[in-house]
Design a protein around this motif. Structure first.
Motif, PDB file in Angstrom:
ATOM      1  N   LYS A 134      22.117   6.710  13.370  1.00 47.18           N
ATOM      2  CA  LYS A 134      22.308   6.119  14.455  1.00 47.18           C
ATOM      3  C   LYS A 134      21.072   6.668  15.695  1.00 47.18           C
ATOM      4  O   LYS A 134      20.824   7.583  15.731  1.00 47.18           O
ATOM      5  N   PRO A 135      21.085   5.791  16.435  1.00 49.73           N
ATOM      6  CA  PRO A 135      20.087   6.268  17.705  1.00 49.73           C
ATOM      7  C   PRO A 135      20.536   7.392  18.458  1.00 49.73           C
ATOM      8  O   PRO A 135      19.805   8.233  18.861  1.00 49.73           O
ATOM      9  N   GLU A 136      21.647   7.684  18.678  1.00 49.84           N
ATOM     10  CA  GLU A 136      22.243   8.733  19.483  1.00 49.84           C
ATOM     11  C   GLU A 136      22.173  10.074  18.307  1.00 49.84           C
ATOM     12  O   GLU A 136      22.485  11.289  18.919  1.00 49.84           O
ATOM     13  N   ASP A 137      21.726   9.960  17.138  1.00 54.41           N
ATOM     14  CA  ASP A 137      21.429  11.157  16.527  1.00 54.41           C
ATOM     15  C   ASP A 137      19.964  11.532  16.713  1.00 54.41           C
ATOM     16  O   ASP A 137      19.570  12.767  16.135  1.00 54.41           O
ATOM     17  N   THR A 138      19.159  10.773  17.330  1.00 49.30           N
ATOM     18  CA  THR A 138      17.669  11.298  17.973  1.00 49.30           C
ATOM     19  C   THR A 138      17.889  12.744  18.750  1.00 49.30           C
ATOM     20  O   THR A 138      18.643  12.735  19.705  1.00 49.30           O
ATOM     21  N   ALA A 139      17.399  13.664  18.049  1.00 49.43           N
ATOM     22  CA  ALA A 139      17.119  15.074  18.899  1.00 49.43           C
ATOM     23  C   ALA A 139      16.242  15.939  17.796  1.00 49.43           C
ATOM     24  O   ALA A 139      16.003  15.654  16.848  1.00 49.43           O
ATOM     25  N   VAL A 140      16.063  17.278  18.271  1.00 54.65           N
ATOM     26  CA  VAL A 140      15.561  18.214  17.462  1.00 54.65           C
ATOM     27  C   VAL A 140      16.593  18.791  16.919  1.00 54.65           C
ATOM     28  O   VAL A 140      17.467  19.498  17.517  1.00 54.65           O
ATOM     29  N   TYR A 141      16.432  19.162  15.559  1.00 54.04           N
ATOM     30  CA  TYR A 141      17.566  19.540  14.609  1.00 54.04           C
ATOM     31  C   TYR A 141      16.828  20.998  14.271  1.00 54.04           C
ATOM     32  O   TYR A 141      15.727  21.277  13.768  1.00 54.04           O
ATOM     33  N   TYR A 142      17.782  21.982  14.295  1.00 53.11           N
ATOM     34  CA  TYR A 142      17.591  23.583  14.189  1.00 53.11           C
ATOM     35  C   TYR A 142      18.508  23.998  12.995  1.00 53.11           C
ATOM     36  O   TYR A 142      19.580  23.666  13.003  1.00 53.11           O
ATOM     37  N   CYS A 143      17.916  24.761  12.202  1.00 54.85           N
ATOM     38  CA  CYS A 143      18.807  25.397  11.306  1.00 54.85           C
ATOM     39  C   CYS A 143      19.111  26.970  11.805  1.00 54.85           C
ATOM     40  O   CYS A 143      18.151  27.462  12.574  1.00 54.85           O
ATOM     41  N   ASN A 144      20.111  27.493  11.411  1.00 56.94           N
ATOM     42  CA  ASN A 144      20.699  28.761  11.781  1.00 56.94           C
ATOM     43  C   ASN A 144      21.171  29.575  10.720  1.00 56.94           C
ATOM     44  O   ASN A 144      22.132  28.881  10.113  1.00 56.94           O
ATOM     45  N   ALA A 145      20.888  30.896  10.295  1.00 58.58           N
ATOM     46  CA  ALA A 145      21.456  31.797   9.469  1.00 58.58           C
ATOM     47  C   ALA A 145      21.886  33.065  10.402  1.00 58.58           C
ATOM     48  O   ALA A 145      21.222  33.596  11.083  1.00 58.58           O
ATOM     49  N   TYR A 146      23.205  33.296  10.139  1.00 58.03           N
ATOM     50  CA  TYR A 146      23.801  34.228  10.790  1.00 58.03           C
ATOM     51  C   TYR A 146      24.672  34.864   9.908  1.00 58.03           C
ATOM     52  O   TYR A 146      25.578  34.690   9.072  1.00 58.03           O
ATOM     53  N   SER A 147      24.716  36.551  10.183  1.00 58.12           N
ATOM     54  CA  SER A 147      25.699  37.455   9.496  1.00 58.12           C
ATOM     55  C   SER A 147      26.404  38.178  10.898  1.00 58.12           C
ATOM     56  O   SER A 147      26.026  37.894  11.720  1.00 58.12           O
ATOM     57  N   ALA A 148      26.948  39.026  10.309  1.00 58.67           N
ATOM     58  CA  ALA A 148      27.742  40.027  11.389  1.00 58.67           C
ATOM     59  C   ALA A 148      26.556  40.719  12.170  1.00 58.67           C
ATOM     60  O   ALA A 148      26.814  41.257  13.394  1.00 58.67           O
ATOM     61  N   SER A 149      25.529  40.776  11.616  1.00 59.55           N
ATOM     62  CA  SER A 149      24.357  41.874  12.344  1.00 59.55           C
ATOM     63  C   SER A 149      23.194  41.102  12.546  1.00 59.55           C
ATOM     64  O   SER A 149      22.453  41.701  13.386  1.00 59.55           O
ATOM     65  N   ARG A 150      22.716  39.908  12.135  1.00 58.21           N
ATOM     66  CA  ARG A 150      21.606  39.117  12.152  1.00 58.21           C
ATOM     67  C   ARG A 150      21.967  37.721  12.435  1.00 58.21           C
ATOM     68  O   ARG A 150      22.802  37.091  12.033  1.00 58.21           O
ATOM     69  N   ASP A 151      20.967  37.236  13.347  1.00 54.38           N
ATOM     70  CA  ASP A 151      20.999  35.610  13.649  1.00 54.38           C
ATOM     71  C   ASP A 151      19.691  35.256  13.769  1.00 54.38           C
ATOM     72  O   ASP A 151      18.606  35.690  14.453  1.00 54.38           O
ATOM     73  N   PHE A 152      19.332  34.471  12.572  1.00 50.85           N
ATOM     74  CA  PHE A 152      18.055  33.744  12.590  1.00 50.85           C
ATOM     75  C   PHE A 152      18.100  32.363  13.137  1.00 50.85           C
ATOM     76  O   PHE A 152      18.925  31.563  12.677  1.00 50.85           O
ATOM     77  N   TRP A 153      16.698  31.969  13.787  1.00 53.35           N
ATOM     78  CA  TRP A 153      16.700  30.572  14.011  1.00 53.35           C
ATOM     79  C   TRP A 153      15.369  29.952  13.641  1.00 53.35           C
ATOM     80  O   TRP A 153      14.436  30.559  13.448  1.00 53.35           O
ATOM     81  N   GLY A 154      15.350  28.725  13.201  1.00 48.54           N
ATOM     82  CA  GLY A 154      13.969  28.016  12.978  1.00 48.54           C
ATOM     83  C   GLY A 154      13.398  27.325  14.281  1.00 48.54           C
ATOM     84  O   GLY A 154      14.093  27.286  15.164  1.00 48.54           O
ATOM     85  N   GLN A 155      12.416  26.765  14.117  1.00 57.70           N
ATOM     86  CA  GLN A 155      11.451  26.195  15.139  1.00 57.70           C
ATOM     87  C   GLN A 155      11.959  24.939  15.500  1.00 57.70           C
ATOM     88  O   GLN A 155      11.601  24.293  16.593  1.00 57.70           O
ATOM     89  N   GLY A 156      12.889  24.235  14.597  1.00 54.31           N
ATOM     90  CA  GLY A 156      13.131  22.807  15.052  1.00 54.31           C
ATOM     91  C   GLY A 156      12.294  21.750  14.355  1.00 54.31           C
ATOM     92  O   GLY A 156      11.034  21.944  14.135  1.00 54.31           O
ATOM     93  N   THR A 157      13.213  20.697  14.169  1.00 50.07           N
ATOM     94  CA  THR A 157      12.139  19.652  13.716  1.00 50.07           C
ATOM     95  C   THR A 157      12.755  18.245  14.523  1.00 50.07           C
ATOM     96  O   THR A 157      13.935  18.258  14.359  1.00 50.07           O
ATOM     97  N   GLN A 158      11.981  17.437  14.630  1.00 47.36           N
ATOM     98  CA  GLN A 158      12.146  16.142  15.517  1.00 47.36           C
ATOM     99  C   GLN A 158      12.677  14.966  14.670  1.00 47.36           C
ATOM    100  O   GLN A 158      12.051  14.784  13.635  1.00 47.36           O
ATOM    101  N   VAL A 159      13.915  14.584  14.895  1.00 40.45           N
ATOM    102  CA  VAL A 159      14.458  13.173  14.276  1.00 40.45           C
ATOM    103  C   VAL A 159      14.454  12.224  15.209  1.00 40.45           C
ATOM    104  O   VAL A 159      15.221  12.501  16.261  1.00 40.45           O
ATOM    105  N   THR A 160      13.851  11.206  15.136  1.00 40.41           N
ATOM    106  CA  THR A 160      14.042  10.057  16.123  1.00 40.41           C
ATOM    107  C   THR A 160      14.524   8.888  15.155  1.00 40.41           C
ATOM    108  O   THR A 160      14.203   8.430  14.310  1.00 40.41           O
ATOM    109  N   VAL A 161      15.701   8.132  15.684  1.00 35.49           N
ATOM    110  CA  VAL A 161      16.112   6.887  15.134  1.00 35.49           C
ATOM    111  C   VAL A 161      15.761   6.058  16.007  1.00 35.49           C
ATOM    112  O   VAL A 161      16.438   6.010  17.272  1.00 35.49           O
TER     113      VAL A 161
END
Length: 114
Positions: A85-112
């Motif tokens: 849907k058009p309201e899904d338009t956003a930059v999408y990020y993935c995240n991997a986390y544990s008790a001691s670490r937290d990683f993020w990606g740089q994001g990818t644009q999705v435009t509907v």
């Protein structure tokens, strides 16, 4: 960069996209995985999660349309997005986390949009 997303782009309403997020330097096996999105002027929101134990969660806004999955052999997490849907338009990020670490990606644009 520990996480790299790909697969974003422009899609018409009702279409589908599949996002990928690959890790380097660590393995996903012992990490909880999440996808977030952030639209202009809005707060970042979680759209899918996949725990170490395999439990998945989706907010009502995407439930039934989005699916998160992980491939341990490829060290990659995916977000299949259908009936976009058009309201899904956003930059999408993935995240991997544990008790001691937290990683993020740089994001990818999705435009509907038509």
């Amino acid at each position: 960069v520990p996480l790299v997303e790909s697969g974003g782009g422009l899609v018409q309403p009702g279409g589908s996209l599949k996002l990928s997020c690959s890790a380097s330097g660590f393995t996903f096996t012992w990490y909880n995985l999440r996808w977030y999105r952030q639209a202009p002027g809005k707060e970042r929101e979680m759209v899918a999660s996949n725990s170490v134990g395999g439990t998945t969660y989706y907010p009502d806004s995407v439930k039934g349309r989005f699916t998160i999955s992980r491939d341990g052999t490829k060290n990659t997490v995916y977000l299949q997005m259908n009936s976009l849907k058009p309201e899904d338009t956003a930059v999408y990020y993935c995240n991997a986390y544990s008790a001691s670490r937290d990683f993020w990606g740089q994001g990818t644009q999705v435009t509907v949009s038509s």
